[in-house]
Design an enzyme around this catalytic site. Sequence first.
Site, PDB file in Angstrom:
ATOM      1  N   TYR A  70      -2.926  -0.654   8.630  1.00  0.00           N
ATOM      2  CA  TYR A  70      -4.094  -1.491   8.927  1.00  0.00           C
ATOM      3  C   TYR A  70      -4.250  -1.676  10.326  1.00  0.00           C
ATOM      4  CZ  TYR A  70      -3.876  -3.796   4.203  1.00  0.00           C
ATOM      5  OH  TYR A  70      -3.869  -4.282   2.903  1.00  0.00           O
ATOM      6  N   GLN A 114      -0.748   2.071  -6.218  1.00  0.00           N
ATOM      7  CA  GLN A 114      -2.177   2.374  -6.024  1.00  0.00           C
ATOM      8  C   GLN A 114      -3.117   1.703  -7.216  1.00  0.00           C
ATOM      9  OE1 GLN A 114      -3.375   6.066  -5.028  1.00  0.00           O
ATOM     10  NE2 GLN A 114      -2.746   5.828  -2.952  1.00  0.00           N
ATOM     11  N   ASP A 121      -3.755  -2.032  -6.856  1.00  0.00           N
ATOM     12  CA  ASP A 121      -4.333  -2.371  -5.720  1.00  0.00           C
ATOM     13  C   ASP A 121      -5.586  -3.129  -5.698  1.00  0.00           C
ATOM     14  OD1 ASP A 121      -5.068  -2.622  -3.099  1.00  0.00           O
ATOM     15  OD2 ASP A 121      -4.730  -0.645  -2.650  1.00  0.00           O
ATOM     16  N   ARG A 142       0.910  -1.196  -0.014  1.00  0.00           N
ATOM     17  CA  ARG A 142       0.035  -0.111  -0.043  1.00  0.00           C
ATOM     18  C   ARG A 142       1.063   1.222   0.039  1.00  0.00           C
ATOM     19  NH1 ARG A 142      -5.573  -1.941   2.503  1.00  0.00           N
ATOM     20  NH2 ARG A 142      -6.571  -2.413   0.415  1.00  0.00           N
ATOM     21  N   SER A 178      -8.242  -3.029  -2.920  1.00  0.00           N
ATOM     22  CA  SER A 178      -9.025  -1.791  -2.605  1.00  0.00           C
ATOM     23  C   SER A 178     -10.038  -1.694  -3.863  1.00  0.00           C
ATOM     24  CB  SER A 178      -8.193  -0.539  -2.864  1.00  0.00           C
ATOM     25  OG  SER A 178      -7.362  -0.588  -1.618  1.00  0.00           O
TER      26      SER A 178
HETATM   27  P1  NAD Z   1      -9.406  -3.987   6.106  1.00  0.00           P
HETATM   28  O1  NAD Z   1     -10.099  -4.643   5.096  1.00  0.00           O
HETATM   29  O2  NAD Z   1      -8.131  -4.817   6.503  1.00  0.00           O
HETATM   30  O3  NAD Z   1     -10.138  -3.663   7.382  1.00  0.00           O
HETATM   31  C1  NAD Z   1     -11.377  -2.778   7.427  1.00  0.00           C
HETATM   32  C2  NAD Z   1     -11.615  -1.904   8.349  1.00  0.00           C
HETATM   33  O4  NAD Z   1     -11.818  -2.508   9.615  1.00  0.00           O
HETATM   34  C3  NAD Z   1     -10.306  -0.938   8.745  1.00  0.00           C
HETATM   35  O5  NAD Z   1     -10.632   0.247   8.546  1.00  0.00           O
HETATM   36  C4  NAD Z   1      -9.947  -1.606  10.291  1.00  0.00           C
HETATM   37  O6  NAD Z   1      -9.303  -0.528  10.606  1.00  0.00           O
HETATM   38  C5  NAD Z   1     -11.180  -1.935  10.725  1.00  0.00           C
HETATM   39  N1  NAD Z   1     -11.124  -2.777  11.739  1.00  0.00           N
HETATM   40  C6  NAD Z   1     -10.346  -3.929  12.285  1.00  0.00           C
HETATM   41  N2  NAD Z   1     -10.626  -4.308  13.339  1.00  0.00           N
HETATM   42  C7  NAD Z   1     -11.712  -3.626  13.957  1.00  0.00           C
HETATM   43  C8  NAD Z   1     -12.412  -3.685  15.117  1.00  0.00           C
HETATM   44  N3  NAD Z   1     -11.938  -4.369  15.876  1.00  0.00           N
HETATM   45  N4  NAD Z   1     -13.181  -2.706  15.112  1.00  0.00           N
HETATM   46  C9  NAD Z   1     -13.607  -2.001  14.338  1.00  0.00           C
HETATM   47  N5  NAD Z   1     -12.936  -1.742  13.262  1.00  0.00           N
HETATM   48  C10 NAD Z   1     -11.827  -2.632  12.931  1.00  0.00           C
HETATM   49  O7  NAD Z   1      -8.758  -2.531   5.691  1.00  0.00           O
HETATM   50  P2  NAD Z   1      -8.445  -1.679   4.287  1.00  0.00           P
HETATM   51  O8  NAD Z   1     -10.258  -1.491   3.727  1.00  0.00           O
HETATM   52  O9  NAD Z   1      -7.944  -2.704   3.448  1.00  0.00           O
HETATM   53  O10 NAD Z   1      -7.881  -0.501   4.658  1.00  0.00           O
HETATM   54  C11 NAD Z   1      -6.823  -0.357   5.724  1.00  0.00           C
HETATM   55  C12 NAD Z   1      -6.012   1.169   5.693  1.00  0.00           C
HETATM   56  O11 NAD Z   1      -5.230   1.142   4.479  1.00  0.00           O
HETATM   57  C13 NAD Z   1      -7.104   2.222   5.620  1.00  0.00           C
HETATM   58  O12 NAD Z   1      -6.567   3.350   6.251  1.00  0.00           O
HETATM   59  C14 NAD Z   1      -7.133   2.614   3.951  1.00  0.00           C
HETATM   60  O13 NAD Z   1      -7.348   3.882   3.904  1.00  0.00           O
HETATM   61  C15 NAD Z   1      -5.589   2.188   3.929  1.00  0.00           C
HETATM   62  N6  NAD Z   1      -5.216   1.978   2.425  1.00  0.00           N
HETATM   63  C16 NAD Z   1      -4.288   2.823   1.715  1.00  0.00           C
HETATM   64  C17 NAD Z   1      -4.066   2.404   0.604  1.00  0.00           C
HETATM   65  C18 NAD Z   1      -2.798   3.135  -0.118  1.00  0.00           C
HETATM   66  O14 NAD Z   1      -2.075   3.767   0.440  1.00  0.00           O
HETATM   67  N7  NAD Z   1      -2.486   2.686  -1.239  1.00  0.00           N
HETATM   68  C19 NAD Z   1      -4.786   1.625  -0.263  1.00  0.00           C
HETATM   69  C20 NAD Z   1      -6.004   1.050   0.286  1.00  0.00           C
HETATM   70  C21 NAD Z   1      -6.127   1.222   1.587  1.00  0.00           C
END
Ligand code: NAD
Length: 369
Positions: free
Chosen positions: A228, A127, A130, A122, A133
């Site tokens: 994460y 991106q 990804d 990430r 995402s």
């Molecule tokens: P994910 O699918 O791993 O998890 C989904 C969400 O569940 C996350 O926001 C996580 O904080 C939340 N979560 C986990 N345990 C929890 C709990 N016990 N209670 C409540 N919430 C809980 O996450 P994702 O959608 O893949 O994204 C994770 C992070 O990565 C985010 O900050 C996202 O913005 C970021 N991201 C960055 C990039 C990049 O920079 N290229 C790309 C995609 C996502």
Amino acid sequence: MVNDIILGVKKEEDPSENRVSIVPKDVKGMIDLGINVQVEKDCGLKAGYSNKEYESAGATLVNNLSDKTNIITSINAFYDNKSKFIKNSSIISLTDIRTNSEISMICEKNSLSLFAMEFVPRIARAQKLDALSSQASIAGYRAGLLAATSLKKYLPLMMTAAGTIPPSSILVLGAGVAGLQAIATAKRLGAEVTGYDIRLAAGEQIESLGAKFISDEVPEDTETSGGYAKEQTKDKQKSQLEFLKEYILKSDAVISTAAIPGRKAPILIEKSTVKDMKPGSVIVDISAPSGGNCESTILGESVDINGTLVHGPKNLSSEMAFDASIVYSKNIFGLLEIIIKDNVFDINLEDEIIDAMLVFQDGKKRIEV
Ligand code: NAD
């Protein structure tokens, strides 16, 4: 131009998978990279892409991929582990390698190289690749629609001659990519939306979509350096369940998306809470494939518990296969642009994207998963 590299697009073996890994409109770009594109007949039909469209774009239709295929693309190449794998080829696919140990044996036996699309780092440069995402965003949108159509209520406030109907309230648990898209979708449909996440950084994003952010007393170290969530301690999990219960019971629908990479999804909705929900309530548990956020979730089923409908969808992005395939295909194209230079297939391990994604190289495991 001589196109020496043969890329084969697999027809997915999972009968419930509608997506295809490459769409016709990316074929031309691949040919320009020096790739000879072969597609298995009917591979795109369920996503809405005809054989003719692939042929018009310059691909060759085949019944089965030739033994000379260098690169094979798929949504899930290891669906039942029974496929015939082409020796010494490179596979680009989503995998469940963390839980399916047979994948390692298959890669070793067939001297495969495996680019796991779920391991795209990430970082800004990656991106475009990804896939987690791109597919999560579609799943979040679809979950918003599923919640809306499952409720026996309007989502927006309605002023009618027969009186005013209040808006539905939707609670979204976990505000990563899928959760934020579910929030945006429910907001667009006019619901009153509340979002929750253990990462405090998610609060601003929830509020920027016009939803309300709720937060319990979260410790500061809830986030890994990769952005994460970290798994919570037992005590924290217990207090989280108590905190959330009140909000769940007030909601008409809950969309749960919480996940910890490589782990079972955290439980955020207990069975006893589901039983106490108002009849007619709805839960859409996007995390069902990784165990579910709700104790009552059954993967692939919709169950009625005391009048509350609990959906445990298996593969929401496959339900929007046309667009899900467009973005996945672009993700793969982004990788091809890195590994194919001047018509030569060149794996540069110094590249941090390749270093993170290439789990097997010529049958040898190079990343412990
Ligand atoms: P994910 O699918 O791993 O998890 C989904 C969400 O569940 C996350 O926001 C996580 O904080 C939340 N979560 C986990 N345990 C929890 C709990 N016990 N209670 C409540 N919430 C809980 O996450 P994702 O959608 O893949 O994204 C994770 C992070 O990565 C985010 O900050 C996202 O913005 C970021 N991201 C960055 C990039 C990049 O920079 N290229 C790309 C995609 C996502």
